[in-house]
Scaffold this motif. Structure first.
Motif, mmCIF file in Angstrom:
data_model
loop_
_atom_site.group_PDB
_atom_site.id
_atom_site.type_symbol
_atom_site.label_atom_id
_atom_site.label_comp_id
_atom_site.label_asym_id
_atom_site.label_seq_id
_atom_site.Cartn_x
_atom_site.Cartn_y
_atom_site.Cartn_z
ATOM 1 N N LEU A 149 -10.548 10.482 6.012
ATOM 2 C CA LEU A 149 -9.994 11.063 4.788
ATOM 3 C C LEU A 149 -8.518 11.412 4.948
ATOM 4 N N GLU A 150 -8.147 11.914 6.115
ATOM 5 C CA GLU A 150 -6.733 12.207 6.378
ATOM 6 C C GLU A 150 -5.907 10.931 6.331
ATOM 7 N N GLU A 151 -6.459 9.851 6.905
ATOM 8 C CA GLU A 151 -5.727 8.588 6.899
ATOM 9 C C GLU A 151 -5.690 7.999 5.496
ATOM 10 N N ALA A 152 -6.766 8.189 4.733
ATOM 11 C CA ALA A 152 -6.781 7.702 3.361
ATOM 12 C C ALA A 152 -5.707 8.397 2.533
ATOM 13 N N ALA A 153 -5.494 9.692 2.782
ATOM 14 C CA ALA A 153 -4.434 10.419 2.067
ATOM 15 C C ALA A 153 -3.064 9.851 2.411
ATOM 16 N N CYS A 154 -2.860 9.496 3.686
ATOM 17 C CA CYS A 154 -1.591 8.870 4.092
ATOM 18 C C CYS A 154 -1.413 7.518 3.417
ATOM 19 N N LEU A 155 -2.492 6.745 3.350
ATOM 20 C CA LEU A 155 -2.432 5.433 2.705
ATOM 21 C C LEU A 155 -2.089 5.571 1.227
ATOM 22 N N LEU A 156 -2.716 6.536 0.542
ATOM 23 C CA LEU A 156 -2.427 6.742 -0.872
ATOM 24 C C LEU A 156 -0.965 7.114 -1.082
ATOM 25 N N GLY A 157 -0.407 7.866 -0.141
ATOM 26 C CA GLY A 157 1.013 8.198 -0.237
ATOM 27 C C GLY A 157 1.887 6.962 -0.131
ATOM 28 N N GLU A 158 1.531 6.054 0.760
ATOM 29 C CA GLU A 158 2.279 4.802 0.896
ATOM 30 C C GLU A 158 2.125 3.940 -0.361
ATOM 31 N N PHE A 159 0.922 3.910 -0.921
ATOM 32 C CA PHE A 159 0.710 3.166 -2.159
ATOM 33 C C PHE A 159 1.520 3.775 -3.305
ATOM 34 N N GLN A 160 1.545 5.109 -3.358
ATOM 35 C CA GLN A 160 2.306 5.784 -4.412
ATOM 36 C C GLN A 160 3.780 5.425 -4.330
ATOM 37 N N ALA A 161 4.262 5.238 -3.102
ATOM 38 C CA ALA A 161 5.688 4.936 -2.894
ATOM 39 C C ALA A 161 6.084 3.551 -3.389
ATOM 40 N N THR A 162 5.112 2.695 -3.687
ATOM 41 C CA THR A 162 5.458 1.374 -4.229
ATOM 42 C C THR A 162 5.952 1.473 -5.668
ATOM 43 N N ALA A 163 5.722 2.621 -6.288
ATOM 44 C CA ALA A 163 6.269 2.933 -7.615
ATOM 45 C C ALA A 163 5.946 1.857 -8.655
ATOM 46 N N ILE A 448 -14.936 1.617 4.672
ATOM 47 C CA ILE A 448 -14.943 0.799 3.456
ATOM 48 C C ILE A 448 -15.213 1.682 2.244
ATOM 49 N N PHE A 449 -16.168 2.595 2.357
ATOM 50 C CA PHE A 449 -16.473 3.498 1.246
ATOM 51 C C PHE A 449 -15.320 4.452 0.966
ATOM 52 N N LEU A 450 -14.832 5.132 1.985
ATOM 53 C CA LEU A 450 -13.838 6.191 1.772
ATOM 54 C C LEU A 450 -12.479 5.647 1.351
ATOM 55 N N PHE A 451 -12.045 4.534 1.926
ATOM 56 C CA PHE A 451 -10.741 3.981 1.557
ATOM 57 C C PHE A 451 -10.765 3.395 0.143
ATOM 58 N N LEU A 452 -11.769 2.572 -0.169
ATOM 59 C CA LEU A 452 -11.775 1.931 -1.480
ATOM 60 C C LEU A 452 -12.010 2.931 -2.612
ATOM 61 N N THR A 453 -12.890 3.887 -2.412
ATOM 62 C CA THR A 453 -13.097 4.876 -3.480
ATOM 63 C C THR A 453 -11.864 5.745 -3.670
ATOM 64 N N ALA A 454 -11.150 6.043 -2.572
ATOM 65 C CA ALA A 454 -9.929 6.836 -2.705
ATOM 66 C C ALA A 454 -8.885 6.103 -3.540
ATOM 67 N N VAL A 455 -8.755 4.792 -3.319
ATOM 68 C CA VAL A 455 -7.785 3.996 -4.078
ATOM 69 C C VAL A 455 -8.189 3.915 -5.543
ATOM 70 N N LEU A 456 -9.455 3.634 -5.799
ATOM 71 C CA LEU A 456 -9.915 3.484 -7.183
ATOM 72 C C LEU A 456 -9.889 4.809 -7.942
ATOM 73 N N GLN A 457 -10.106 5.905 -7.259
ATOM 74 C CA GLN A 457 -10.048 7.217 -7.902
ATOM 75 C C GLN A 457 -8.626 7.519 -8.387
ATOM 76 N N ARG A 458 -7.642 7.069 -7.631
ATOM 77 C CA ARG A 458 -6.245 7.422 -7.906
ATOM 78 C C ARG A 458 -5.500 6.389 -8.757
ATOM 79 N N PHE A 459 -5.829 5.105 -8.583
ATOM 80 C CA PHE A 459 -4.991 4.054 -9.183
ATOM 81 C C PHE A 459 -5.796 3.064 -10.025
ATOM 82 N N CYS A 460 -5.095 2.468 -10.991
ATOM 83 C CA CYS A 460 -5.567 1.267 -11.663
ATOM 84 C C CYS A 460 -4.955 0.063 -10.947
ATOM 85 N N LEU A 461 -5.745 -0.984 -10.751
ATOM 86 C CA LEU A 461 -5.281 -2.169 -10.039
ATOM 87 C C LEU A 461 -4.861 -3.234 -11.048
#
Length: 493
Positions: A149-163, A448-461
């Motif tokens: 979960l800590e790493e997923a939060a870091c990943l979401l931050g990197e994704f957010q930075a793609t603006a 697989i569960f924690l990373f993909l659900t974290a991305v889908l919860q936060r972003f539209c693809l």
């Protein structure tokens, strides 16, 4: 030009295969199950089309049955096709099918060391030790979930930075997944901009792609010949050597800073065990074994999980209605104020089904890793001698029409019952069943569960173009199914 090269390569194979392999062919005593008629020296290679080997083997099974023999050059290989044959062999005769079949590329690098490609008492000892050490550092516990979960939060931050700009997610996903296993093996994580670590992740990815290509297939069949021919297969061993230097340096740093009996991570645990067994001349805990075992965990804990996540995103880009349904379920059950946790899976049947369906549909290791029989046995009416090289065609279980409602299409309903509840299936075996099941299967499922659900919860693809035109055909099919390169755009929900 390509045709000329192919003809030249075929002629070279015909002319030199006997010289390269004749004295080293790996035959087995006794009759093997029938199969397609092989050509001299080449065996059935011309029938096993590049990028379609898994599909061709399934087609051959339609004629020859669930257990049949093909020749990879001069080497006979018994193929197990369909859920029933795989279950009867790998589960019901787990000990007999627990040997590891040799693959030349890995054999050259590992010399039978490490966990994945060792056999006999060494494999059993190392596997049991690794499981104990990994559990000691949180594998299968809430502690490990928190790390992910800590790493997923870091990943979401990197994704957010793609603006909202288009980007290729491969490196970021590689880094996030690898950091989880690195925290256990090396006792640290690496920043997403660390150039040395990015280089290592590129080496992993390059090796996985080459070994999943025709070049990798040919090297494993004609290693002595391919050693003399130019081609990208030579990069495999240059990449391995560079990875070995990095791992050796990490081990040396641990030696200089460790406190014996107070392990910080897997490497420290292994060094402690080496100390305990230093007077035992038969000990399996040696420097070379530590390097290879660390490589196995490092590579195994990175590449296949990252590939699954990347393929999963590509599939969801093609099927936005599936992503939308998952997001609606996440909103209703979890909300958007906290991250999804593993305990939520039971209340997320559609999401759970979607994640299983991704793994079933892509079959990231379609042929599995080869097995070797540890004793003579019988299977499906055939006698198989000890030492038989076995290809467990895992994809055939995932596409078995007797086990799945819609086996050839991506459809989460394959894991849902008539009431919309999640329904498990024993034919789901992405990590390989039996005694040789992937050591990190539980961790991979959690990631697989924690990373993909974290991305889908936060972003539209959002895809680069028309979703209907997205091609899901693997770029490479051999050792692994590698998705084609793609870019996506993430927009905050």
């Amino acid at each position: 030009m390509i045709t000329s090269i192919s003809v030249l390569l075929s002629l070279l194979v015909l002319a030199l295969a006997w010289w390269g392999w004749g004295a080293h062919s790996t035959g087995t005593r006794g009759a093997l199950p029938p199969g397609p008629t092989p050509l001299p020296l080449l065996g059935n290679l011309l029938q096993l089309e590049s990028r379609r080997m898994d599909r061709v083997l399934m087609e051959l099974s339609g004629r020859w049955g669930p257990v049949f023999t093909v020749r990879l050059g001069l080497r006979p290989a018994v193929v197990l096709c369909g859920y029933a044959a795989l279950r009867d062999a790998l589960v019901l005769q787990a000990d007999t099918f627990s040997g590891r079949g040799a693959m030349a590329a890995f054999e050259r690098f590992t010399s039978g060391n490490g966990i994945v490609f060792s056999n006999g008492p060494r494999w059993l000892k190392l596997r049991n030790f690794a499981l104990g050490a990994l559990k000691a550092f949180g594998l299968g516990t809430r502690t490990m979930e928190d790390r992910v979960l800590e790493e997923a939060a870091c990943l979401l931050g990197e994704f957010q930075a793609t603006a909202g700009a288009l980007f290729d997610p491969r490196r970021l996903l590689d880094n996030a997944v690898s950091n989880v296993i690195c925290s256990v093996v090396f006792g640290k994580r690496y920043g997403y901009g660390d150039p040395e670590f990015l280089r290592l992740l590129d080496l992993f990815n390059d090796n996985f792609r080459i070994m999943s290509s025709r070049w990798g297939e040919m090297y494993n069949i004609f290693p002595s010949l391919l050693d003399w021919l130019p081609g990208p297969h030579h990069r495999i061993f240059r990449n391995f050597a560079e990875l070995r230097v990095f791992i050796s340096e990490q081990i040396q740093r641990h030696r200089q800073t460790r406190q014996p009996g107070e392990p910080r991570d897997f490497i420290d645990c292994f060094l402690d065990q080496m100390d305990k067994e230093q007077q035992d001349p038969k000990s399996h805990f040696q420097d070379e074994t530590l390097v290879m075992t660390t490589h196995n965990l490092f590579f195994g804990g990175t590449e296949t999980t990252s590939t699954t996540l990347r393929y999963g995103l590509l599939i969801l880009l093609k099927y936005p209605e599936v992503a939308a349904k998952v997001q609606a379920e996440l909103d209703a059950v979890v909300g958007r104020t906290r991250a999804p946790r593993l305990e939520d899976r039971a209340r997320l049947p559609y999401t759970n089904a979607m994640l299983h369906e991704i793994q079933r549909f892509i079959s990231v290791l379609p042929l599995g890793l080869p097995r070797a029989l540890t004793r003579d046995t019988h299977l499906c009416g055939h006698s198989l001698p000890k030492g038989t090289f076995v290809i467990p065609l895992l994809m055939s279980a995932h596409r078995d029409p007797t086990q799945f409602k819609d086996p050839d299409c991506f459809n989460p309903a394959n894991f849902l019952d008539d009431k919309g509840e999640f329904q498990s299936n024993d034919a789901f075996m992405p990590f390989g069943p039996g005694k040789r099941m992937c050591l990190g299967a539980g961790l991979a499922r959690s990631e697989i569960f924690l990373f993909l659900t974290a991305v889908l919860q936060r972003f539209c693809l959002l895809p680069e173009g028309n979703p209907a035109r997205i091609d899901l055909t693997p770029h490479c099919t051999g050792l692994g199914n590698v998705p084609p390169a793609f870019q996506l755009r993430l927009v905050a929900r």
